[in-house]
Scaffold this motif. Structure first.
Motif, short mmCIF file in Angstrom:
data_model
loop_
_atom_site.label_atom_id
_atom_site.label_comp_id
_atom_site.label_asym_id
_atom_site.label_seq_id
_atom_site.Cartn_x
_atom_site.Cartn_y
_atom_site.Cartn_z
N ALA A 220 0.83 -1.20 0.00
CA ALA A 220 0.00 0.00 0.00
C ALA A 220 0.87 1.26 0.00
O ALA A 220 0.55 2.25 -0.69
CB ALA A 220 -0.91 -0.01 1.23
N ILE A 221 1.97 1.24 0.75
CA ILE A 221 2.88 2.39 0.79
C ILE A 221 3.49 2.65 -0.58
O ILE A 221 3.53 3.79 -1.07
CB ILE A 221 3.98 2.15 1.84
N ILE A 222 3.97 1.59 -1.23
CA ILE A 222 4.59 1.73 -2.56
C ILE A 222 3.57 2.26 -3.56
O ILE A 222 3.87 3.14 -4.38
CB ILE A 222 5.17 0.39 -3.04
N SER A 223 2.34 1.74 -3.50
CA SER A 223 1.29 2.20 -4.41
C SER A 223 1.00 3.69 -4.20
O SER A 223 0.84 4.44 -5.17
CB SER A 223 0.02 1.38 -4.16
N THR A 224 0.96 4.11 -2.95
CA THR A 224 0.70 5.52 -2.65
C THR A 224 1.86 6.41 -3.11
O THR A 224 1.64 7.49 -3.68
CB THR A 224 0.48 5.71 -1.13
N ILE A 225 3.09 5.95 -2.87
CA ILE A 225 4.26 6.74 -3.27
C ILE A 225 4.31 6.90 -4.80
O ILE A 225 4.62 7.98 -5.32
CB ILE A 225 5.55 6.08 -2.75
N LEU A 226 3.99 5.83 -5.53
CA LEU A 226 4.01 5.89 -7.00
C LEU A 226 2.95 6.84 -7.55
O LEU A 226 3.11 7.38 -8.65
CB LEU A 226 3.81 4.50 -7.59
N SER A 230 5.11 14.66 -7.75
CA SER A 230 6.45 15.26 -7.70
C SER A 230 7.49 14.25 -7.23
O SER A 230 7.22 13.43 -6.35
CB SER A 230 6.45 16.48 -6.78
N SER A 231 8.68 14.33 -7.82
CA SER A 231 9.76 13.43 -7.42
C SER A 231 10.24 13.72 -6.00
O SER A 231 10.62 12.82 -5.26
CB SER A 231 10.93 13.55 -8.39
N SER A 232 10.20 14.99 -5.60
CA SER A 232 10.61 15.35 -4.24
C SER A 232 9.62 14.80 -3.22
O SER A 232 10.02 14.36 -2.13
CB SER A 232 10.71 16.87 -4.10
#
Length: 307
Positions: A220-226, A230-232
């Motif tokens: 879930a974290i990876i999905s949210t980050i993707l 913005s890259s920052s």
């Protein structure tokens, strides 16, 4: 298999690492250094978290308990191993072996669920930030920590009962440097059905559930980050998880190698894998969180300035 001429065992012997006296002294010095760093690192981290108001957050509450679990699981194994390097006989009394099984399995399983609680904390922080203060309230955090220790206690009691149901001959030698339930089952001269049942139930019920919580949280974290544009923003969100992810990778990686391999594949490499998760990992955890975490470094600066 039961033996006809079997004297019940009152102690066990360890094979250790080597018979070379010079190598034993070098290993003693290496493991003594590792243990001292682990002791100072975990005690220092616990003290820093308690003394620094800015670290009184859910993540560091879990981290303080993780350091305590590391300290206990390492202390029940490493000092005895250090004594064995310098002694002529590498033996442990039956009662001492029972104590090692109980304490190590208690805090080992508690650590699994503390890591799972930390993964859940990171999930809420990244994926549900508006609900963070509610979802990770002090009461909820306390319940997660108490639950982790209760699960650990259940595992420790279960594995101890499994060991007490086994019988051993007086010549029992454990091909390791501490008492672990798996090699003890292999050494037993009695029926191992109950011990196998407890071990498998614990692994499937507790082990799999803690790993599942970590995996689901990070998916879930990876999905949210993707999904962050913005890259920052992506880098900032990911940076909050890197220390925990490093700890999880080391702990579960070595543990899974030890407990998922075929029981017949005993080798010198297995001992060094056991060293990683019983001796080295407790040392690495405080270093990972100290060297890679700006909040911990800032709290240390403030504490040293006050002193």
């Amino acid at each position: 298999m039961p033996g006809t001429n079997c004297t019940p065992s009152t102690e066990f012997s360890f094979t250790g690492f080597t018979e070379d006296p010079v190598a034993q002294v070098l290993l003693f010095l290496m493991f003594l250094l590792i243990y001292l760093v682990s002791l100072l690192g975990n005690l220092g981290l616990i003290t820093l978290i308690r003394a620094s108001p800015q670290l009184h957050t859910p993540m560091y509450y879990f981290l303080g308990n993780l350091a305590f679990a590391d300290l206990c699981s390492s202390t029940v194994i490493t000092p005895k191993m250090l004594v064995d390097f310098l002694g002529e006989k590498r033996t442990i009394a039956y009662s001492g072996c029972v104590a090692q099984v109980f304490v190590f399995d208690l805090f080992g399983m508690a650590e699994c669920f503390l890591l799972a609680s930390m993964a859940y904390d990171r999930y809420v922080a990244v994926c549900q930030p508006l609900l963070y203060s509610f979802a990770m309230s002090p009461k909820c955090c306390s319940q997660l920590v108490v639950g982790s220790y209760l699960v650990g206690l259940a595992n420790g009691v279960g594995q101890t009962i499994g060991m007490l149901s086994l019988s051993f001959c007086s010549s029992s030698t454990i091909d390791l440097f501490f008492c672990d339930i798996s090699p003890l089952i292999a050494l037993s001269t009695s029926d191992t059905t109950l011990s196998h049942l407890i071990l498998r139930t614990s692994a499937s019920l507790f082990g799999v559930s803690s790993v599942s919580i970590v995996l689901v949280s990070y998916l879930a974290i990876i999905s949210t980050i993707l999904s962050i544009q913005s890259s920052s923003g992506k880098l900032k969100a990911f940076s909050t998880c890197t220390s925990h992810l490093s700890t999880v990778s080391i702990f579960y990686g070595t543990s899974l190698f030890m407990y998922l391999k075929p029981s017949s594949d005993s080798s010198r490499e297995d001992k060094w894998a056991a060293v990683l998760y019983t001796v080295v990992t407790p040392m690495l955890n405080p270093l990972i969180y100290s060297l890679r975490n700006k909040e911990v470094k800032e709290a240390w600066r403030r504490l040293t300035k006050r002193k």
